[in-house]
Design a protein around this motif. Structure first.
Motif, mmCIF file in Angstrom:
data_model
loop_
_atom_site.group_PDB
_atom_site.id
_atom_site.type_symbol
_atom_site.label_atom_id
_atom_site.label_comp_id
_atom_site.label_asym_id
_atom_site.label_seq_id
_atom_site.Cartn_x
_atom_site.Cartn_y
_atom_site.Cartn_z
ATOM 1 N N TYR A 40 -18.643 -11.674 -88.907
ATOM 2 C CA TYR A 40 -17.633 -11.418 -89.921
ATOM 3 C C TYR A 40 -17.726 -10.009 -90.497
ATOM 4 O O TYR A 40 -16.970 -9.657 -91.397
ATOM 5 C CB TYR A 40 -17.748 -12.463 -91.038
ATOM 6 C CG TYR A 40 -17.406 -13.843 -90.548
ATOM 7 C CD1 TYR A 40 -16.089 -14.196 -90.274
ATOM 8 C CD2 TYR A 40 -18.392 -14.790 -90.339
ATOM 9 C CE1 TYR A 40 -15.761 -15.452 -89.811
ATOM 10 C CE2 TYR A 40 -18.077 -16.057 -89.874
ATOM 11 C CZ TYR A 40 -16.759 -16.382 -89.623
ATOM 12 O OH TYR A 40 -16.442 -17.619 -89.160
ATOM 13 N N TRP A 41 -18.633 -9.199 -89.986
ATOM 14 C CA TRP A 41 -18.774 -7.828 -90.480
ATOM 15 C C TRP A 41 -17.513 -6.989 -90.298
ATOM 16 O O TRP A 41 -17.128 -6.261 -91.226
ATOM 17 C CB TRP A 41 -19.966 -7.135 -89.833
ATOM 18 C CG TRP A 41 -21.263 -7.496 -90.488
ATOM 19 C CD1 TRP A 41 -22.246 -8.274 -89.982
ATOM 20 C CD2 TRP A 41 -21.691 -7.115 -91.790
ATOM 21 N NE1 TRP A 41 -23.276 -8.405 -90.877
ATOM 22 C CE2 TRP A 41 -22.962 -7.702 -92.011
ATOM 23 C CE3 TRP A 41 -21.141 -6.347 -92.802
ATOM 24 C CZ2 TRP A 41 -23.671 -7.529 -93.183
ATOM 25 C CZ3 TRP A 41 -21.850 -6.170 -93.974
ATOM 26 C CH2 TRP A 41 -23.101 -6.754 -94.156
ATOM 27 N N PRO A 42 -16.837 -7.005 -89.161
ATOM 28 C CA PRO A 42 -15.618 -6.186 -89.039
ATOM 29 C C PRO A 42 -14.544 -6.579 -90.058
ATOM 30 O O PRO A 42 -13.895 -5.710 -90.658
ATOM 31 C CB PRO A 42 -15.143 -6.446 -87.609
ATOM 32 C CG PRO A 42 -16.365 -6.847 -86.882
ATOM 33 C CD PRO A 42 -17.191 -7.600 -87.871
ATOM 34 N N LEU A 43 -14.375 -7.864 -90.293
ATOM 35 C CA LEU A 43 -13.391 -8.322 -91.275
ATOM 36 C C LEU A 43 -13.805 -7.902 -92.685
ATOM 37 O O LEU A 43 -12.970 -7.418 -93.481
ATOM 38 C CB LEU A 43 -13.246 -9.839 -91.203
ATOM 39 C CG LEU A 43 -12.247 -10.471 -92.179
ATOM 40 C CD1 LEU A 43 -10.845 -9.932 -91.933
ATOM 41 C CD2 LEU A 43 -12.293 -11.983 -92.077
ATOM 42 N N LEU A 102 -15.687 -5.348 -93.547
ATOM 43 C CA LEU A 102 -15.530 -3.894 -93.674
ATOM 44 C C LEU A 102 -14.063 -3.506 -93.838
ATOM 45 O O LEU A 102 -13.724 -2.605 -94.623
ATOM 46 C CB LEU A 102 -16.137 -3.185 -92.467
ATOM 47 C CG LEU A 102 -17.664 -3.205 -92.395
ATOM 48 C CD1 LEU A 102 -18.134 -2.610 -91.074
ATOM 49 C CD2 LEU A 102 -18.255 -2.434 -93.560
ATOM 50 N N PHE A 103 -13.178 -4.174 -93.115
ATOM 51 C CA PHE A 103 -11.744 -3.890 -93.231
ATOM 52 C C PHE A 103 -11.247 -4.208 -94.640
ATOM 53 O O PHE A 103 -10.535 -3.404 -95.256
ATOM 54 C CB PHE A 103 -10.955 -4.686 -92.194
ATOM 55 C CG PHE A 103 -9.473 -4.520 -92.336
ATOM 56 C CD1 PHE A 103 -8.861 -3.355 -91.935
ATOM 57 C CD2 PHE A 103 -8.695 -5.532 -92.892
ATOM 58 C CE1 PHE A 103 -7.489 -3.188 -92.082
ATOM 59 C CE2 PHE A 103 -7.338 -5.382 -93.044
ATOM 60 C CZ PHE A 103 -6.722 -4.197 -92.637
ATOM 61 N N ILE A 104 -11.623 -5.365 -95.171
ATOM 62 C CA ILE A 104 -11.199 -5.747 -96.518
ATOM 63 C C ILE A 104 -11.774 -4.775 -97.550
ATOM 64 O O ILE A 104 -11.081 -4.359 -98.486
ATOM 65 C CB ILE A 104 -11.605 -7.210 -96.814
ATOM 66 C CG1 ILE A 104 -10.771 -8.150 -95.943
ATOM 67 C CG2 ILE A 104 -11.422 -7.548 -98.284
ATOM 68 C CD1 ILE A 104 -11.199 -9.600 -96.005
ATOM 69 N N GLY A 105 -13.029 -4.399 -97.369
ATOM 70 C CA GLY A 105 -13.646 -3.438 -98.283
ATOM 71 C C GLY A 105 -12.931 -2.105 -98.271
ATOM 72 O O GLY A 105 -12.655 -1.519 -99.335
ATOM 73 N N CYS A 106 -12.616 -1.599 -97.100
ATOM 74 C CA CYS A 106 -11.899 -0.313 -97.003
ATOM 75 C C CYS A 106 -10.498 -0.430 -97.598
ATOM 76 O O CYS A 106 -10.007 0.497 -98.263
ATOM 77 C CB CYS A 106 -11.825 0.144 -95.549
ATOM 78 S SG CYS A 106 -13.405 0.710 -94.922
#
Length: 78
Positions: free
Chosen positions: A57-60, A62-66
């Motif tokens: 779930y790291w890519p998701l 990171l996307f939400i954080g950005c």
């Protein structure tokens, strides 16, 4: 070597042929090409479960954080 000379030539020839066939059997390869070997290797590894991808779930995250950082920046300067 003496025992071969004492035998008749036909028996010695048959003995040598049997030994040669036995020796060749040890060097035999199951695959005729490298492609066949690699296909069998990949099939075996897939059966063992080596090529399955785990859920990350790291890519998701990171996307939400950005996206939140960009939205916060837009709201700050708007």
């Amino acid at each position: 070597m003496e025992s071969i000379r004492r035998q008749n030539p036909q028996a010695a020839l048959m003995s040598l042929e049997a030994q040669a066939a036995s020796a060749r059997g040890g060097f035999a390869c199951l695959f005729s090409t490298a492609d066949e070997y690699e296909t069998a290797l990949i099939t075996e590894r897939r059966a063992q479960g080596r090529y399955t991808q785990g859920r990350s779930y790291w890519p998701l995250a990171l996307f939400i954080g950005c996206a939140l950082i960009v939205a916060g920046t837009v709201l700050l300067f708007a």
